[in-house]
Design a protein around this motif. Structure first.
Motif, mmCIF file in Angstrom:
data_model
loop_
_atom_site.group_PDB
_atom_site.id
_atom_site.type_symbol
_atom_site.label_atom_id
_atom_site.label_comp_id
_atom_site.label_asym_id
_atom_site.label_seq_id
_atom_site.Cartn_x
_atom_site.Cartn_y
_atom_site.Cartn_z
ATOM 1 N N GLN A 121 0.831 -1.206 0.000
ATOM 2 C CA GLN A 121 0.000 0.000 0.000
ATOM 3 C C GLN A 121 0.859 1.248 0.000
ATOM 4 O OE1 GLN A 121 -2.744 -0.155 3.218
ATOM 5 N NE2 GLN A 121 -4.147 -1.563 2.168
ATOM 6 N N GLU A 122 1.900 1.205 0.828
ATOM 7 C CA GLU A 122 2.783 2.371 0.876
ATOM 8 C C GLU A 122 3.482 2.583 -0.463
ATOM 9 O OE1 GLU A 122 5.406 1.681 4.064
ATOM 10 O OE2 GLU A 122 3.905 2.013 5.643
ATOM 11 N N LYS A 152 1.114 3.861 -2.913
ATOM 12 C CA LYS A 152 0.869 5.284 -2.645
ATOM 13 C C LYS A 152 2.008 6.120 -3.239
ATOM 14 C CE LYS A 152 -0.924 5.866 1.390
ATOM 15 N NZ LYS A 152 -0.953 5.974 2.856
ATOM 16 N N LYS A 171 1.808 6.023 -6.993
ATOM 17 C CA LYS A 171 0.727 6.893 -7.448
ATOM 18 C C LYS A 171 1.156 8.351 -7.393
ATOM 19 C CE LYS A 171 -3.333 4.094 -6.432
ATOM 20 N NZ LYS A 171 -4.418 3.876 -5.506
#
Ligand SMILES: Nc1ncnc2c1ncn2[C@@H]1O[C@H](COP(=O)(O)OP(=O)(O)OP(=O)(O)O)[C@@H](O)[C@H]1O
Length: 758
Positions: free
Chosen positions: A390-391, A394, A397
């Motif tokens: 997820q990190e 992120k 992104k």
């Protein structure tokens, strides 16, 4: 006649011989036979007669039996036995045996009668002896022990069986050889199987060899038995021959003793003769038997030879099998040795591997501990992986967003630069228009041609200023008149020179500016030549269109251009569509309802064109539809009043900017000869007046398809002119203005200026 040496006692029967075999068979000849005590024995005579009558068939039967019983010893019987069925043999033997028994019974005298015959004398004994010898005795002796003939037959059958076994063995050997040839990976299994087969074959061979030896011994016994019988027969014959003299003596004695016995003697002689015949027959039979025995010997020799051959064959097969067995044994041993060697090598390798594995195990234990700890660490990392992912996502992104922003910013910068470039081009164009004026007048003077005729009327009335290419001098009615235009081309100017002067307008057309090249002049002045030209030397139109398509192709990667054209006459019916289905139908020219000030012709036919050839085809098509007004001066004048409109619609692929430009065209001015000076003067005056018309800055017809309102280019107010129309006729106050800064020079022949007539 032979006479007896001793005389027996009268009235007494002669003593019976010691054995029936010792009975004499005299060759009496015409002498008489004394029967015992001299008593006639008619019954015995009848019995002897019966015996005689029975002796012949009995002998024949004995002979037949001898042949039959000894048959297996003869080749003929041997093959008959092989050919005939077993039941035939059985039935025949049975019937023959029955006949034989019957005949022997008939031949053998009844016990009582035998005693009477013995009492009757030596004749009866002779008869009995002969009957026993050649009847039952001979037959029984020749028939041998029960089973002798079947033994020979069994031998033959055994030989046939041996032949079959031999063939079978040969087949099995062939199959064995094939199998031996095909031995492969399962050689060991096959070898075992073959060994079993060889063992069974060996046992079979041994049993057959035993059978052969047994048959050989039986054959030897049978041969010995037959030899013994033959020897006995010879001895019997010899003894019978040796006993002949006493019979002669008895005959002699009976001849002197009794007359009654003469008859008996005669009968005895008859019987004796008959017996002699029988003896001859028996001798013949004996001879035949000897021949048969000889044949039997030969057959036995043949059989022995065959047996020897079979034994040799068997020996050879046995030897071959032994060799093959030896070979198989060697192969087996070799395979075992190889397998053993391989097994040893493999075992050694396994041991080495085992040692290596053990070493590795010892080495791997710490590595395993390390791996276990790494695995546990990885497990912990995997547990935390979603969070890590997820990190990372992120961050990615954010990076992507940043990259997009950078790209957008770059795009904005590029767009800004592009707009600035467009503005620059616009400024350049405006500057060009400002410097050159948006209406430029160019004069082109054609050379004097044959059509101009001869004489003073055809003399040249136009001259040029070598220092100024914008000045033209006309000698009109003896008075020089000078005009200043934007450009003046002398008759030496080429088509390319003229085109270069207007070439920049094509670029402006592609950029979205409406451009019109208008040719004006009297008939035969050279408008068609300048605009259209010839196929070999094309004019402005062809060159401009070629440049147009060339420019469009160069920009094809960034722009999508659609080029259409229509054709309409200027006069006498300017509203007609020369490309339409109804060229005579008059169309209306209307103002665009969008407020742009553009004029348009509803229903006007447009063709999308891809090349200059397409444009020329369309133009020719319109030309055929046009009403031709023939002039005496020029057969091509029919073209001079048609308006060809080429519309270039462009879309910038990157910005969506759309442009529309129309290079409408007409003719330049400009005849040089004296007779046309009035017209030339008028044209030049018109040109100068047109040149004095000042229009507003050129309007670029551009619109942005997908840009936002902020991104819209703010163009200056357009000079609204219908595509292809001549702007020189634009109404005052609609963007037209005088050109205050323009140089207006009017050169007078006398050097004085005067106003140009409009
Ligand atoms: N620059 C030139 N060089 C050589 N010949 C020329 C030139 N200009 C015109 N001509 C010749 O002059 C003759 C007339 O020219 P052209 O047909 O172009 O006249 P025009 O003005 O078109 O006539 P119209 O108005 O009757 O159609 C033709 O034979 C043409 O070949």
């Amino acid at each position: 006649m032979v006479q007896s040496r001793r005389t027996p006692e009268r009235g007494r029967a002669r003593p019976a011989p010691a054995s029936p075999a010792a009975r004499p068979f005299p060759h009496t000849g015409p002498g008489r036979l004394r029967t015992g005590r001299g008593k006639d024995t008619p019954a015995g005579g009848d019995e002897d007669s019966g015996a005689r009558s029975g002796a012949r068939p009995a002998l024949a039967q004995c002979r037949a039996l001898s042949v039959d019983r000894a048959g297996p010893g003869s080749p003929r019987r041997l093959y008959l036995s092989l050919q005939q069925a077993q039941q035939d043999k059985g039935c025949k033997n049975k019937s023959q045996g029955t006949k034989e028994e019957k005949l022997l019974k008939r031949q053998a005298p009844a016990p009582g009668r035998d005693r009477e015959a013995q009492d009757a004398g030596g004749t009866m004994n002779v008869e009995k002896a002969g009957g026993r010898l050649f009847g039952r005795g001979r037959c029984s002796s020749l028939s041998g022990p029960p089973g002798a003939a079947p033994t020979v037959h069994r031998m033959v059958e055994a030989m046939a069986q041996l032949q079959e076994d031999k063939a079978q063995l040969q087949e099995e050997l062939a199959a064995l050889r094939e199998r031996l040839a095909l031995r492969d990976s399962d050689q060991q299994a096959t070898s075992t199987q073959l060994q079993n087969q060889v063992e069974s074959l060996k046992e079979k061979l041994i049993s057959q060899a035993q059978e052969v030896s047994r048959l050989r011994s039986e054959l030897a016994q049978e041969e010995e038995r037959l030899s013994r019988r033959l020897r006995d027969s010879h001895e019997t014959i010899a003894s019978l021959r040796a006993q002949s003299p006493p019979i002669k003596y008895v005959i002699k004695t009976v001849e002197v003793e009794s007359s009654k016995t003469k008859q008996a003697l005669t009968e005895s002689q008859t019987r004796n003769q008959h017996l002699q015949e029988q003896v001859a027959m028996q001798r013949q039979v004996l001879k035949e038997m000897e021949q048969q025995l000889q044949s039997s010997h030969q057959l036995t020799a043949q059989l022995r030879a065959q047996i020897a051959m079979y034994e040799a064959e068997l020996e050879r097969a046995h030897g071959q099998m032994l060799e093959e067995m030896q070979s198989l044994e060697e192969d087996k041993n070799r395979a075992i040795e190889e397998a053993f060697a391989r097994a040893q090598v493999e075992m050694k390798a396994v041991h080495e591997n085992l040692a290596g594995v053990r070493t590795n195990l010892l080495t791997l234990q710490p590595a395993l501990r390390t791996l276990t700890s790494d695995y546990n660490g990885l497990k912990r990392q995997v547990r935390g992986f979603p969070l890590l992912l997820q990190e990372a996502l992120k961050g990615v992104k954010a990076e992507i967003g940043q990259a997009i922003e950078e790209v957008n910013s770059n795009n904005q910068e590029l767009l800004r630069k592009y707009r600035r470039e467009l503005q620059l081009r616009k400024k350049c164009h405006n500057e060009l228009v400002r410097l050159k004026g948006n209406i430029r007048v160019i004069a082109r003077v054609r050379p004097v041609t044959k059509e101009d005729g001869d004489g003073p009327e055809a003399s040249n009335a136009v001259t040029f200023d070598p220092d100024d290419d914008s000045v033209i001098h006309l000698l009109h009615k003896g008075k020089p008149v000078s005009f200043e235009l934007d450009k003046v081309f002398s008759p030496r100017a080429s088509q390319q020179d003229v085109f270069q002067e207007v070439q920049a307008l094509i670029t402006s057309c592609i950029d979205g500016f409406n451009v019109c090249i208008f040719a004006y002049g009297q008939t035969g002045a050279g408008k068609t030549y300048t605009m259209e030209g010839t196929p070999e030397n094309p004019g402005i139109n062809q060159r401009a269109l070629q440049l147009l398509f060339s420019e469009v192709q160069e920009k094809a990667s960034d722009w999508e251009f659609t080029i259409t054209r229509d054709c309409r006459p200027l006069h006498p019916h300017p509203g007609r569509d020369l490309l339409g289905q109804e060229p005579q139908e008059k169309l209306e020219i209307r103002l665009c309802p969008d407020g742009s000030g553009q004029l348009y012709v509803p229903g006007l036919t447009e063709f999308r064109v891809q090349s200059v050839d397409d444009i020329n085809k369309v133009f020719e098509f319109g030309h055929t539809n046009r009403t031709t007004e023939f002039t005496n001066l020029n057969q091509h004048s029919s073209r001079s009043h048609a308006l060809l409109i080429v519309t270039v619609r462009g879309v910038d692929c990157s910005t969506g900017l759309r442009t529309t430009g129309s290079p409408g065209r007409e003719r330049p001015l400009v005849s040089p000869v004296e007779k046309n000076t009035s017209e030339t003067l008028y044209s030049l005056k018109f040109a100068e007046r047109v040149r004095s018309v000042e229009l507003g800055p050129g309007a670029r017809r551009a619109e942005l398809g997908s840009w936002s309102s902020q991104e819209h280019l703010e163009w200056e107010p357009a000079c609204q002119t219908p595509p292809g129309s001549t702007r020189a006729h634009s109404a005052p106050g609609s963007g037209t203005s005088s050109r205050p800064g323009s140089i207006r020079r009017r050169l007078q022949p006398s050097g004085k200026s005067r106003p140009l007539p409009v």
